[in-house]
Design a protein around this motif. Structure first.
Motif, short mmCIF file in Angstrom:
data_model
loop_
_atom_site.label_atom_id
_atom_site.label_comp_id
_atom_site.label_asym_id
_atom_site.label_seq_id
_atom_site.Cartn_x
_atom_site.Cartn_y
_atom_site.Cartn_z
N LEU A 201 -28.94 33.33 35.73
CA LEU A 201 -29.14 31.92 35.43
C LEU A 201 -30.54 31.46 35.82
CD1 LEU A 201 -25.67 30.48 36.51
CD2 LEU A 201 -26.48 30.99 34.19
N ALA A 202 -31.06 32.00 36.93
CA ALA A 202 -32.40 31.62 37.36
C ALA A 202 -33.45 32.02 36.34
CB ALA A 202 -32.72 32.24 38.71
N GLU A 203 -33.23 33.14 35.67
CA GLU A 203 -34.19 33.62 34.68
C GLU A 203 -34.00 32.95 33.31
OE1 GLU A 203 -33.93 37.87 34.63
OE2 GLU A 203 -34.91 38.08 36.59
N GLY A 204 -33.05 32.05 33.21
CA GLY A 204 -32.78 31.35 31.96
C GLY A 204 -33.63 30.10 31.81
N PRO A 205 -33.30 29.28 30.81
CA PRO A 205 -34.06 28.05 30.55
C PRO A 205 -33.69 26.95 31.55
CG PRO A 205 -32.26 28.25 28.98
CD PRO A 205 -32.24 29.51 29.81
N SER A 250 -39.98 33.19 19.79
CA SER A 250 -39.41 34.51 20.04
C SER A 250 -38.24 34.78 19.09
CB SER A 250 -38.97 34.63 21.49
OG SER A 250 -38.29 35.85 21.72
N PHE A 251 -37.40 33.80 18.92
CA PHE A 251 -36.24 33.95 18.02
C PHE A 251 -36.70 34.24 16.60
CE2 PHE A 251 -32.98 32.59 15.14
CZ PHE A 251 -31.78 32.86 15.77
N LEU A 252 -37.70 33.49 16.13
CA LEU A 252 -38.16 33.64 14.76
C LEU A 252 -38.90 34.95 14.54
CD1 LEU A 252 -39.39 30.00 14.07
CD2 LEU A 252 -37.29 31.07 13.25
N GLU A 253 -39.59 35.43 15.58
CA GLU A 253 -40.42 36.62 15.41
C GLU A 253 -39.69 37.93 15.69
OE1 GLU A 253 -43.77 35.87 17.89
OE2 GLU A 253 -44.46 34.14 16.70
N VAL A 254 -38.82 37.93 16.71
CA VAL A 254 -38.17 39.19 17.10
C VAL A 254 -36.65 39.09 17.18
CG1 VAL A 254 -40.19 40.05 18.31
CG2 VAL A 254 -38.49 38.73 19.57
N GLY A 255 -36.09 37.91 16.93
CA GLY A 255 -34.65 37.76 16.92
C GLY A 255 -34.10 37.17 18.22
N PRO A 256 -32.80 36.89 18.24
CA PRO A 256 -32.19 36.24 19.40
C PRO A 256 -32.09 37.17 20.60
CG PRO A 256 -30.52 36.85 17.80
CD PRO A 256 -31.83 37.10 17.15
N GLY A 257 -32.11 36.55 21.79
CA GLY A 257 -31.86 37.29 23.02
C GLY A 257 -33.06 37.98 23.62
N ASN A 258 -34.24 37.71 23.10
CA ASN A 258 -35.44 38.38 23.63
C ASN A 258 -36.40 37.43 24.33
OD1 ASN A 258 -35.18 41.24 22.51
ND2 ASN A 258 -34.86 40.00 20.68
N ALA A 259 -36.09 36.16 24.37
CA ALA A 259 -36.99 35.20 24.99
C ALA A 259 -37.00 35.35 26.51
CB ALA A 259 -36.58 33.78 24.60
N THR A 260 -38.13 35.09 27.08
CA THR A 260 -38.24 34.97 28.54
C THR A 260 -38.63 33.54 28.86
OG1 THR A 260 -40.56 35.68 28.50
CG2 THR A 260 -38.87 37.38 28.87
#
Length: 264
Positions: A201-205, A250-260
């Motif tokens: 959770l800490a590494e999330g938004p 990130s979602f648009l360029e490489v897909g879901p689940g890869n954002a930091t």
């Protein structure tokens, strides 16, 4: 028991660079809530409120989470003194926990009574070990739980369950609390599971997590209509954070689940 402070507040950084705080009840064997414990927790919450982490884990060391409140704290109090005590505990502990702009987790590895259970109920998520037991047993001294336990238990489990638990003063196991919706998860190694979830959770938004808490708090205080009235502003502000546009790209360029996320 520590010679100086019955709690321990530590900060660490996840592999993804997010700060996690761990607040430990560190006064075994019983982690009793007395003046020193309440004052230590209030000081810890003041520090956390001044410099919030991206997630907070509250846990305990020893054979029990807490054996409850030291009854000496109630001896001889007048009605005015009792009311002042509860108001101070709301102002310095319960409400600051709920107001933190980050996820707050509580890990219960064993018996969790009275004030400790009420603090757990002020947290966002409660994780428990299978052997954990919970109770609001203030009836043994002719008192009702007064740090917010009945109302927060009613929010999670319903008013009938809250009255049952408080009026009987019985102990309830983790499986029952999970079934009632009070406990979120049960794990054999609850400390490890809680740490892992706190890191996740800490590494999330973080700003989005804070917005979620604001919207839920609006619902708690004024129902769905009030929550609807604050959501556009609360959620709209996320478009001016650093995290949302980065995650969208990130979602648009490489897909879901890869954002930091940076937490800002």
């Amino acid at each position: 028991m520590s010679a100086t402070k019955p709690t321990r507040l530590e900060r660490s950084v996840t592999s993804g660079g997010a700060e996690v705080a761990t607040l430990t009840l560190a006064a075994p064997p019983l982690n009793l809530f007395d003046t020193a414990m309440f004052d230590a927790l209030a000081a810890d919450m003041a520090e956390l409120s001044a410099r919030p982490p991206r997630a907070l884990l509250i846990r305990a060391e020893g054979k029990v989470v807490s054996g409850g409140v030291d009854v000496h704290s109630f001896d001889g109090l007048t009605a005015e003194q009792g009311a002042q005590l509860w108001q101070e505990l709301f102002d310095r502990i319960s409400h600051p926990i709920e107001a933190l702009p980050c996820p707050v987790l509580f890990a219960a590895h064993a018996l969790t009574l009275t004030a400790a259970f009420e603090i757990a109920l002020a947290c966002d998520l409660i994780l428990a070990a299978p052997k954990a037991k919970f109770g609001l047993v203030e009836i043994v001294v002719g008192l009702t739980p007064s740090m917010g336990g009945p109302q927060r238990l009613a929010e999670r489990a319903g008013s009938g369950r809250a009255r049952e638990l408080v009026m009987t003063g019985d102990l309830y196991d983790a499986a029952t609390m999970l079934q009632w919706g009070v406990v979120n998860q049960i794990h054999e190694d609850v400390d490890a599971a809680a740490v892992a979830l706190a890191h996740r959770l800490a590494e999330g938004p973080t700003r989005a997590h804070a917005a979620t808490k604001q919207i839920v708090e609006a619902w708690r205080s004024g129902g769905v209509a009030h929550a609807d009235s604050v959501t556009p502003q609360v959620s709209g502000e996320l478009f001016e954070t650093e995290d949302l546009p980065r995650a969208v790209r990130s979602f648009l360029e490489v897909g879901p689940g890869n954002a930091t996320y940076l937490g800002r």
